[in-house]
Design a protein around this motif. Structure first.
Motif, PDB file in Angstrom:
ATOM      1  N   VAL A 364       1.411 -28.401 -31.867  1.00  0.00           N
ATOM      2  CA  VAL A 364       2.072 -28.343 -33.173  1.00  0.00           C
ATOM      3  C   VAL A 364       2.810 -27.012 -33.303  1.00  0.00           C
ATOM      4  CG1 VAL A 364       1.728 -28.352 -35.670  1.00  0.00           C
ATOM      5  CG2 VAL A 364       0.339 -29.840 -34.212  1.00  0.00           C
ATOM      6  N   SER A 365       4.092 -27.087 -33.605  1.00  0.00           N
ATOM      7  CA  SER A 365       4.922 -25.883 -33.731  1.00  0.00           C
ATOM      8  C   SER A 365       5.074 -25.485 -35.192  1.00  0.00           C
ATOM      9  CB  SER A 365       6.310 -26.120 -33.128  1.00  0.00           C
ATOM     10  OG  SER A 365       6.205 -26.346 -31.738  1.00  0.00           O
ATOM     11  N   VAL A 366       4.979 -24.189 -35.439  1.00  0.00           N
ATOM     12  CA  VAL A 366       5.108 -23.642 -36.791  1.00  0.00           C
ATOM     13  C   VAL A 366       6.304 -22.694 -36.810  1.00  0.00           C
ATOM     14  CG1 VAL A 366       3.972 -22.308 -38.595  1.00  0.00           C
ATOM     15  CG2 VAL A 366       2.615 -23.804 -37.127  1.00  0.00           C
ATOM     16  N   PRO A 367       7.235 -22.848 -37.770  1.00  0.00           N
ATOM     17  CA  PRO A 367       8.393 -21.941 -37.817  1.00  0.00           C
ATOM     18  C   PRO A 367       7.978 -20.528 -38.178  1.00  0.00           C
ATOM     19  CG  PRO A 367       8.379 -23.406 -39.736  1.00  0.00           C
ATOM     20  CD  PRO A 367       7.291 -23.888 -38.819  1.00  0.00           C
ATOM     21  N   MET A 368       8.563 -19.555 -37.501  1.00  0.00           N
ATOM     22  CA  MET A 368       8.303 -18.144 -37.737  1.00  0.00           C
ATOM     23  C   MET A 368       9.550 -17.491 -38.307  1.00  0.00           C
ATOM     24  SD  MET A 368       5.151 -17.586 -36.665  1.00  0.00           S
ATOM     25  CE  MET A 368       5.060 -15.833 -36.322  1.00  0.00           C
ATOM     26  N   PRO A 369       9.420 -16.306 -38.938  1.00  0.00           N
ATOM     27  CA  PRO A 369      10.603 -15.598 -39.435  1.00  0.00           C
ATOM     28  C   PRO A 369      11.615 -15.376 -38.315  1.00  0.00           C
ATOM     29  CG  PRO A 369       8.615 -14.582 -40.285  1.00  0.00           C
ATOM     30  CD  PRO A 369       8.169 -15.608 -39.285  1.00  0.00           C
ATOM     31  N   GLY A 370      12.901 -15.547 -38.657  1.00  0.00           N
ATOM     32  CA  GLY A 370      13.949 -15.371 -37.659  1.00  0.00           C
ATOM     33  C   GLY A 370      14.304 -16.637 -36.921  1.00  0.00           C
ATOM     34  N   GLY A 371      13.678 -17.758 -37.301  1.00  0.00           N
ATOM     35  CA  GLY A 371      14.009 -19.033 -36.688  1.00  0.00           C
ATOM     36  C   GLY A 371      13.184 -19.380 -35.469  1.00  0.00           C
ATOM     37  N   ALA A 372      12.303 -18.486 -35.011  1.00  0.00           N
ATOM     38  CA  ALA A 372      11.476 -18.775 -33.841  1.00  0.00           C
ATOM     39  C   ALA A 372      10.377 -19.767 -34.211  1.00  0.00           C
ATOM     40  CB  ALA A 372      10.861 -17.483 -33.311  1.00  0.00           C
ATOM     41  N   MET A 373       9.847 -20.444 -33.191  1.00  0.00           N
ATOM     42  CA  MET A 373       8.764 -21.411 -33.386  1.00  0.00           C
ATOM     43  C   MET A 373       7.507 -20.897 -32.692  1.00  0.00           C
ATOM     44  SD  MET A 373      10.260 -23.710 -35.193  1.00  0.00           S
ATOM     45  CE  MET A 373       9.106 -25.079 -35.158  1.00  0.00           C
ATOM     46  N   PHE A 374       6.364 -21.114 -33.328  1.00  0.00           N
ATOM     47  CA  PHE A 374       5.090 -20.666 -32.759  1.00  0.00           C
ATOM     48  C   PHE A 374       4.114 -21.828 -32.738  1.00  0.00           C
ATOM     49  CE2 PHE A 374       0.731 -19.097 -33.533  1.00  0.00           C
ATOM     50  CZ  PHE A 374       0.536 -18.407 -32.337  1.00  0.00           C
ATOM     51  N   SER A 375       3.404 -21.978 -31.629  1.00  0.00           N
ATOM     52  CA  SER A 375       2.364 -23.001 -31.519  1.00  0.00           C
ATOM     53  C   SER A 375       1.077 -22.349 -31.027  1.00  0.00           C
ATOM     54  CB  SER A 375       2.798 -24.112 -30.557  1.00  0.00           C
ATOM     55  OG  SER A 375       3.018 -23.595 -29.265  1.00  0.00           O
ATOM     56  N   PHE A 511      -7.672 -13.781 -34.392  1.00  0.00           N
ATOM     57  CA  PHE A 511      -6.857 -12.686 -34.948  1.00  0.00           C
ATOM     58  C   PHE A 511      -5.832 -12.197 -33.913  1.00  0.00           C
ATOM     59  CE2 PHE A 511     -10.950 -11.468 -37.410  1.00  0.00           C
ATOM     60  CZ  PHE A 511     -10.683 -12.438 -38.355  1.00  0.00           C
ATOM     61  N   LYS A 512      -6.280 -12.006 -32.680  1.00  0.00           N
ATOM     62  CA  LYS A 512      -5.396 -11.472 -31.638  1.00  0.00           C
ATOM     63  C   LYS A 512      -4.275 -12.452 -31.309  1.00  0.00           C
ATOM     64  CE  LYS A 512      -9.433  -9.162 -29.704  1.00  0.00           C
ATOM     65  NZ  LYS A 512     -10.462  -9.228 -28.647  1.00  0.00           N
ATOM     66  N   ILE A 513      -4.627 -13.736 -31.197  1.00  0.00           N
ATOM     67  CA  ILE A 513      -3.613 -14.748 -30.890  1.00  0.00           C
ATOM     68  C   ILE A 513      -2.528 -14.768 -31.962  1.00  0.00           C
ATOM     69  CG2 ILE A 513      -3.216 -17.244 -30.753  1.00  0.00           C
ATOM     70  CD1 ILE A 513      -5.942 -17.471 -29.369  1.00  0.00           C
ATOM     71  N   LEU A 514      -2.948 -14.733 -33.226  1.00  0.00           N
ATOM     72  CA  LEU A 514      -1.990 -14.801 -34.329  1.00  0.00           C
ATOM     73  C   LEU A 514      -1.117 -13.551 -34.419  1.00  0.00           C
ATOM     74  CD1 LEU A 514      -4.239 -16.391 -37.110  1.00  0.00           C
ATOM     75  CD2 LEU A 514      -2.525 -17.517 -35.676  1.00  0.00           C
ATOM     76  N   LEU A 515      -1.626 -12.418 -33.936  1.00  0.00           N
ATOM     77  CA  LEU A 515      -0.887 -11.162 -34.051  1.00  0.00           C
ATOM     78  C   LEU A 515       0.143 -10.967 -32.932  1.00  0.00           C
ATOM     79  CD1 LEU A 515      -0.833  -8.777 -36.018  1.00  0.00           C
ATOM     80  CD2 LEU A 515      -2.415  -7.570 -34.497  1.00  0.00           C
ATOM     81  N   VAL A 516      -0.064 -11.634 -31.802  1.00  0.00           N
ATOM     82  CA  VAL A 516       0.822 -11.438 -30.648  1.00  0.00           C
ATOM     83  C   VAL A 516       2.300 -11.671 -30.978  1.00  0.00           C
ATOM     84  CG1 VAL A 516       1.483 -12.490 -28.438  1.00  0.00           C
ATOM     85  CG2 VAL A 516      -0.851 -11.707 -28.788  1.00  0.00           C
ATOM     86  N   PRO A 517       2.679 -12.778 -31.643  1.00  0.00           N
ATOM     87  CA  PRO A 517       4.118 -12.965 -31.941  1.00  0.00           C
ATOM     88  C   PRO A 517       4.694 -11.852 -32.799  1.00  0.00           C
ATOM     89  CG  PRO A 517       2.893 -15.011 -32.269  1.00  0.00           C
ATOM     90  CD  PRO A 517       1.881 -13.931 -32.083  1.00  0.00           C
ATOM     91  N   ALA A 518       3.904 -11.340 -33.747  1.00  0.00           N
ATOM     92  CA  ALA A 518       4.400 -10.258 -34.603  1.00  0.00           C
ATOM     93  C   ALA A 518       4.622  -8.984 -33.799  1.00  0.00           C
ATOM     94  CB  ALA A 518       3.409 -10.008 -35.742  1.00  0.00           C
TER      95      ALA A 518
END
Length: 524
Positions: A364-375, A511-518
């Motif tokens: 499942v992909s979730v849109p991120m700021p800037g138009g990127a997608m995160f799963s 927590f670590k997984i969610l922080l990596v894209p940022a």
């Protein structure tokens, strides 16, 4: 040798697994790398022969999914129970993950380290293989794998030093529970001197003790819940020694005769829980006194011995200590299963279904700021689903819980597979880092990430008025490397170390997984 390995990727892979497992057992001072040995062997081999690292992505994803799913199942069974008591420490770990991210971003920019490498250093310094998977997908590069390999040893070494110092701190731990270490369950025989109902005995009413054998006159039988004890009765009391002595003082005095040694009419036996119908059922739901005229006094789970409180839910592989009339012993064995073979088997149906659900969630992909997608990917998807299913324990006839021995075996294999495949793929990038000026910069950043975040978490534990052992266990769980937890346990025998480690292990991975894209977004 190269010609042989180049013709078989599977042969290469399992050679790395075998050599890595052997290397991981070598002791460097107080440190063993364990499964991470496969990472370093794979890096060395692929750095010398880059072609050997091809076609390893599928094995890497399979191994990681197996590892995170089993972690989730194990953590889910106790996470909700521990959430309230461990919430302050979990919250502090979330803040320290953010602090580690800030150090990564600031340090990466100051030292002019590429974004992909800095992101990998973050995952390695916090020894998080699932977070590395997120970094590999977010960056679309193999470079984070090299960063992970560089940062990992520094994360482990710094972590061991910190927990070794913290675990022996003489902090009172005003808001911590007392340690039960060395205060195992005991069984004593009380000589009753007055008429008293069990419900009037405060330790029994609070479920801090259990009664098993009762001798009245010449007859020995099992105590009936809610029974009224009579003068000159002999009754066996089971529990923590302090509470057992309190109970004996209420009843009368301790008898010199231990009636549990008399097995003529009542048997006492440890029985393995292998019947899948028992999984997830509480001691109260089993209704052993009515069905068999017996009583469960203790439950042994791994190395932990638990008092059989009414709300305690059974897991596959538990051993229940049952006092039961001799004529009912075989029936009780059949009721629980009592099969070592069955608890050593993987339930392929539920394991496969759980993995499917986890991998579907990971897509499942979730849109991120800037138009990127995160799963969530093959790491976080199975982890989250595993935690949910582990908390459910069972759904109808589907048993999601796993025997501890099976869980640990699958988990270790999964981690070995992931790290071996990762090492074979990241060798060339790792070589480029360590032979340039980036090498010492990467070492400084990795050390800073671990040192600052782990030290701040230790300070937070002190401010939260937690004991040294629980704080050390929290730091070990935050970093997530078993060798760090074992270093603390080797210094102090205290069950709060493992309790805090288990509570923070799975949550810190999330927590670590969610922080990596940022982190990557700020660095890129």
């Amino acid at each position: 040798m190269y010609e042989i390995l180049s013709q078989s990727a599977i042969l290469t892979f399992f050679l790395v697994v075998a050599l890595g497992a052997a290397f991981g057992q070598i002791k460097f001072w107080h440190l063993k790398f364990g499964a991470a040995g496969a990472l370093f062997v794979g890096l060395a081999l692929s750095a010398a022969y880059p072609d050997l690292g091809q076609n390893m992505s599928l094995l890497q994803s399979i191994g990681l999914a197996m590892f995170t799913y089993t972690v989730g199942v194990a953590a889910g069974s106790t996470f909700m129970q521990q959430l309230k008591s461990q919430a302050p420490l979990i919250g502090a770990a979330a803040l320290m993950t953010i602090a580690a991210g800030v150090v990564t971003v600031v340090g990466g920019k100051l030292l002019d380290i590429p974004a992909e490498l800095s992101t990998g250093l973050f995952t390695g310094a916090l020894t998080s293989a699932p977070a590395l998977d997120s970094a590999l997908r977010v960056t679309g590069s193999a470079t984070p794998g090299a960063g992970y390999a560089v940062g990992y040893p520094f994360g482990v070494i710094v972590g061991i030093i910190i927990v070794t110092i913290v675990v022996e701190r003489p902090w009172k731990g005003e808001k911590d529970t007392p340690s039960l270490a060395g205060a195992g369950l005991v069984a004593r025989t009380a000589h009753v001197q007055k008429t008293i109902n069990l419900r009037q005995i405060e330790p029994w009413a609070c479920q801090d003790v259990r009664f098993s054998y009762l001798r009245r006159g010449d007859k020995t039988r099992v105590v009936v819940p809610g029974e009224e004890l009579q003068p000159d009765d002999l009754v066996v009391v089971v529990g923590i020694e302090e509470r057992v002595h309190e109970t004996i003082d209420i009843l009368g005095y301790e008898s010199s005769v231990h009636i549990a040694d008399d097995r003529r009419a009542v048997d006492f036996e440890k029985i393995r829980v292998s019947n899948s119908d028992m999984t997830g059922r509480t001691i109260a739901e089993l209704n052993i006194p009515v069905k068999f005229g017996g009583i469960i006094t203790r439950v042994t789970r791994g190395d932990l011995e638990l008092l059989a409180k009414d709300e305690l839910a059974l897991q596959p592989g538990d051993e229940v200590s049952v006092s039961v009339p001799s004529s009912q012993l075989q029936a009780v064995r059949s009721f629980f299963g009592d099969s070592d073979r069955r608890i050593a088997e993987v339930d392929a149906l539920t394991f496969g279904l759980g993995m499917v659900l986890g991998l579907l969630l990971g897509l499942v992909s979730v849109p991120m700021p800037g138009g990127a997608m995160f799963s969530l990917g093959a790491a976080a998807g199975p982890l989250v689903v595993g935690m949910v299913l582990g908390a459910l324990r069972r759904t109808g006839n589907l048993i999601w819980s796993m025997p501890e021995s099976v869980n640990l075996t699958v988990r270790q294999l999964g981690l070995l597979f992931f790290l071996a495949a990762l090492g074979l793929g990241a060798g060339p990038a790792f070589k480029e880092v360590v032979v340039t000026s980036l090498g010492w910069k990467a070492a400084i950043l990795a050390t800073s990430i671990t040192l600052i975040s782990a030290t701040m978490l230790a300070i937070a534990g002190r401010l939260l008025k937690l004991s040294g052992p629980r704080t050390a266990g929290g730091v070990a769980g935050f970093l997530g490397q078993p060798a760090i937890m074992q270093a603390a346990a080797a210094k102090v025998a205290d069950e709060r170390i493992e309790s805090a480690y288990a509570a923070l292990f799975a949550s810190s991975i999330v927590f670590k997984i969610l922080l990596v894209p940022a982190i990557y977004a700020f660095l890129a």
